[in-house]
Enzyme design. Structure first.
Site, PDB file in Angstrom:
ATOM      1  N   LYS A   1       0.827  -7.219   8.577  1.00 29.74           N
ATOM      2  CA  LYS A   1       0.504  -7.237   7.611  1.00 29.74           C
ATOM      3  C   LYS A   1       0.614  -6.609   6.115  1.00 29.74           C
ATOM      4  CE  LYS A   1      -0.188  -2.539   6.160  1.00 29.74           C
ATOM      5  NZ  LYS A   1      -0.713  -1.025   5.751  1.00 29.74           N
TER       6      LYS A   1
ATOM      7  N   LYS B   1       2.972  -2.739   0.438  1.00 31.69           N
ATOM      8  CA  LYS B   1       3.710  -2.910  -0.796  1.00 31.69           C
ATOM      9  C   LYS B   1       5.560  -2.775  -0.485  1.00 31.69           C
ATOM     10  CE  LYS B   1       0.881   0.789  -1.773  1.00 31.69           C
ATOM     11  NZ  LYS B   1       1.511   1.728  -0.872  1.00 31.69           N
TER      12      LYS B   1
ATOM     13  N   LYS C   1       6.466   2.368  10.991  1.00 29.51           N
ATOM     14  CA  LYS C   1       7.341   2.718   9.749  1.00 29.51           C
ATOM     15  C   LYS C   1       8.977   3.738  10.809  1.00 29.51           C
ATOM     16  CE  LYS C   1       4.288   3.210   6.984  1.00 29.51           C
ATOM     17  NZ  LYS C   1       3.294   3.782   5.153  1.00 29.51           N
TER      18      LYS C   1
HETATM   19  N1  AQP Z   1      -3.087  -5.180   3.701  1.00 31.19           N
HETATM   20  C1  AQP Z   1      -3.878  -5.269   3.363  1.00 31.19           C
HETATM   21  N2  AQP Z   1      -5.049  -5.475   3.679  1.00 31.19           N
HETATM   22  C2  AQP Z   1      -6.122  -4.091   3.658  1.00 31.19           C
HETATM   23  N3  AQP Z   1      -6.686  -3.104   3.034  1.00 31.19           N
HETATM   24  C3  AQP Z   1      -4.984  -2.881   2.592  1.00 31.19           C
HETATM   25  N4  AQP Z   1      -4.363  -1.153   2.613  1.00 31.19           N
HETATM   26  C4  AQP Z   1      -3.054  -1.957   2.650  1.00 31.19           C
HETATM   27  N5  AQP Z   1      -2.679  -2.795   3.074  1.00 31.19           N
HETATM   28  C5  AQP Z   1      -3.616  -4.004   2.802  1.00 31.19           C
HETATM   29  C6  AQP Z   1      -5.639  -0.630   2.198  1.00 31.19           C
HETATM   30  O1  AQP Z   1      -4.914   0.136   0.417  1.00 31.19           O
HETATM   31  C7  AQP Z   1      -5.250   1.711   0.790  1.00 31.19           C
HETATM   32  C8  AQP Z   1      -4.183   1.903   0.034  1.00 31.19           C
HETATM   33  O2  AQP Z   1      -2.769   2.355   1.151  1.00 31.19           O
HETATM   34  P1  AQP Z   1      -1.538   3.254   1.456  1.00 31.19           P
HETATM   35  O3  AQP Z   1      -1.078   3.076  -0.097  1.00 31.19           O
HETATM   36  O4  AQP Z   1      -1.795   4.455   1.469  1.00 31.19           O
HETATM   37  O5  AQP Z   1      -0.492   2.104   2.243  1.00 31.19           O
HETATM   38  P2  AQP Z   1      -0.167   1.505   3.235  1.00 31.19           P
HETATM   39  O6  AQP Z   1      -1.929   1.455   4.317  1.00 31.19           O
HETATM   40  O7  AQP Z   1       0.820   1.839   4.257  1.00 31.19           O
HETATM   41  O8  AQP Z   1      -0.230   0.442   2.343  1.00 31.19           O
HETATM   42  P3  AQP Z   1       1.304  -0.441   2.157  1.00 31.19           P
HETATM   43  O9  AQP Z   1       0.829  -1.407   1.124  1.00 31.19           O
HETATM   44  O10 AQP Z   1       1.634  -0.774   3.990  1.00 31.19           O
HETATM   45  O11 AQP Z   1       2.126   0.489   1.888  1.00 31.19           O
HETATM   46  P4  AQP Z   1       4.076   0.749   2.212  1.00 31.19           P
HETATM   47  O12 AQP Z   1       4.113  -0.167   2.288  1.00 31.19           O
HETATM   48  O13 AQP Z   1       4.129   2.042   1.806  1.00 31.19           O
HETATM   49  O14 AQP Z   1       3.508   1.596   3.693  1.00 31.19           O
HETATM   50  C9  AQP Z   1      -5.090   2.075   2.232  1.00 31.19           C
HETATM   51  O15 AQP Z   1      -6.497   2.143   2.255  1.00 31.19           O
HETATM   52  C10 AQP Z   1      -5.089   0.533   3.480  1.00 31.19           C
HETATM   53  O16 AQP Z   1      -5.983   0.934   4.125  1.00 31.19           O
END
Ligand code: AQP
Length: 332
Positions: A197, A200, A115
Site C-alpha cells: 500500500k 504516508k 505496524k
Molecule cells: N494507499 C491507499 N489507498 C487508498 N486509501 C488509503 N488510505 C490510506 N492509504 C491509502 C485511506 O486514507 C484514510 C486515512 O488513513 P489514515 O491516516 O487513518 O491511516 P492509514 O490507513 O494507516 O494511512 P497511511 O497513509 O498508511 O498512514 P500511516 O503510514 O501513518 O500508517 C483511510 O480511510 C485509509 O483507508
C-alpha cells in the site's frame, strides 16, 4: 442517525504528509456526503500517537491536515471538521468499548500485525486497541456510513461487531455503520513496490506521491515508478505496477480501464507514465493553491478547530450519556 439525519464519519491521522492514497481512497470522497448527511471529519491525532511522533511535527501536521480537508473541498459550514483530542468523549467511550472488544478479535487485525512488525521496538497497548478507539470515533456520532480506503474495512467491520455486541446487551444504543469503499482509489499502491500500500509513513519518498508535491516532483516520481515486464498498458493481475498507474489515471480522469487501454494502445510505458504524472499534477494544483492560502491564517484554523470541537462534543455527549446510563454509571 442523529435525529432525522443520516451521518457520515471518517478521519485521517496527522502522522505524515498526506498521500494521493489518502486523497483518492478517502478525503476526495468525503464531500459527496456533505449535502445529504450530517458529516463529521476528524483529524485523528490520538490514533497517530500509537506510533512515536515528534511533538512539534504532530502539532504542525494537525493544522496542515485540517487545512487540507478544506482545500480538498470540505466546506466547514457544511461539515463538522475537528481534532480528535479536543473532544474528550472519544477517549472515554474508547475505554468502555475496550471492555466489549475481544483479545482474539484485536489479534487478527492486519494493521496491528503490519505496524507491530514495522515498529518492533514499540508494540504498545494503544497500537493493539486502536480499533476500539476507532469504534468509539464512529459510534459516538451514531454514524451510518464510513467512507474509507479498503485497508480500513477490517476495522469498520470490527466496529460493527462491537456495536452489535453492545446493542445485544443494551438494545438500541448504537447505529450500525456501513463501510463505504469507493470503487477506484480503494487501494493505491506504492510506486516502488506495487504489492504494498502507498503509505504516508513510507521511508522511501519516491514510492509515495504526496498531495503537496510540486509538479516536477510528481512527474519525476511517476517516471521512476516500477512497471512490469512487457510493454503494453493493460489492467491485469500479472501487471501490478501498470494496473496501479492505470487506477491513478482513471481516478483523476474518470476514464475506464478499457478507455485507457485504447488510448495507450501501441504506446510505451514512457508516454503513459508521463501522462499519469501530468493528470495528477493538474488535478492537485488547485488543491495546493487553496491549501497554501488557508495555512497562512493560523488564527482562522484555530477558530475552526474550536467551532468543530464544540459541535462534535455537543453530539458525542448525547451518545456517551446514553451509554453510561445503560451501563449503570451514576450520573449526577
Ligand atoms: N494507499 C491507499 N489507498 C487508498 N486509501 C488509503 N488510505 C490510506 N492509504 C491509502 C485511506 O486514507 C484514510 C486515512 O488513513 P489514515 O491516516 O487513518 O491511516 P492509514 O490507513 O494507516 O494511512 P497511511 O497513509 O498508511 O498512514 P500511516 O503510514 O501513518 O500508517 C483511510 O480511510 C485509509 O483507508
Amino acid at each position: 442517525m442523529l435525529g432525522e439525519q443520516k451521518v457520515s464519519y471518517s478521519g485521517v491521522q496527522p502522522s505524515g504528509n498526506l498521500t494521493i492514497g489518502n486523497y483518492l481512497g478517502a478525503i476526495r470522497n468525503f464531500s459527496e456526503y456533505s449535502e445529504q448527511y450530517k458529516t463529521f471529519y476528524c483529524v485523528v491525532d490520538q490514533h497517530a500517537i500509537t506510533v512515536r511522533q515528534v511533538p512539534a511535527e504532530l502539532r504542525r501536521r494537525t493544522y496542515e491536515t485540517l487545512a487540507l480537508y478544506m482545500a480538498c473541498g470540505l466546506d466547514p459550514e457544511k461539515n463538522t471538521l475537528y481534532v480528535q483530542s479536543m473532544v474528550h468523549e472519544h477517549a472515554e467511550l474508547a475505554w468502555i468499548l475496550n471492555c466489549f472488544t475481544m483479545f482474539g478479535e484485536l489479534s487478527r487485525m492486519t494493521q496491528f500485525k503490519d505496524k507491530s512488525a514495522r515498529h518492533s521496538d514499540n508494540i504498545n497497548a494503544g497500537l493493539f486497541t486502536y480499533p476500539a478507539l476507532m469504534a468509539a470515533d464512529i459510534l459516538l456520532y451514531q454514524t451510518d456510513v464510513v467512507p474509507v480506503g479498503s485497508d480500513q474495512k477490517q476495522h469498520v467491520e470490527l466496529c460493527r461487531d462491537i456495536a452489535e455486541r453492545f446493542n445485544q446487551i443494551h438494545p438500541g444504543t448504537f447505529t450500525i455503520p456501513e463501510p463505504i469503499i469507493s470503487k477506484h482509489g480503494m487501494r493505491i499502491m506504492s510506486l516502488a513496490d506495487p504489492t504494498k500500500k502507498m503509505s504516508k509513513s513510507d521511508e522511501n519518498a519516491n514510492a509515495v506521491v504526496y498531495i503537496l508535491d510540486d509538479r516536477d516532483t510528481i512527474i519525476r516520481k511517476f517516471k521512476r515508478a516500477v512497471t512490469d515486464s512487457g510493454s503494453e498498458i493493460r489492467y491485469a493481475p500479472d501487471k501490478p505496477g501498470v494496473s496501479n498507474l492505470m487506477t491513478i489515471y482513471s481516478c483523476f480522469t474518470g476514464k475506464t480501464m478499457e478507455e485507457i487501454e485504447r488510448e495507450f494502445d501501441g504506446r510505451g510505458y514512457g508516454d503513459f507514465k508521463l501522462a499519469v504524472g501530468e493528470v495528477t499534477a493538474d488535478a492537485l494544483a488547485p488543491v495546493q493553491e487553496r491549501y497554501h492560502a488557508l495555512l497562512i491564517d493560523k488564527a482562522a484554523l484555530e477558530e475552526q478547530m474550536k467551532k468543530g470541537a464544540e459541535e462534535a462534543s455537543r453530539c458525542a455527549r448525547r451518545t456517551l450519556y446514553k451509554v453510561k446510563k445503560k451501563l449503570g454509571f451514576v450520573q449526577l
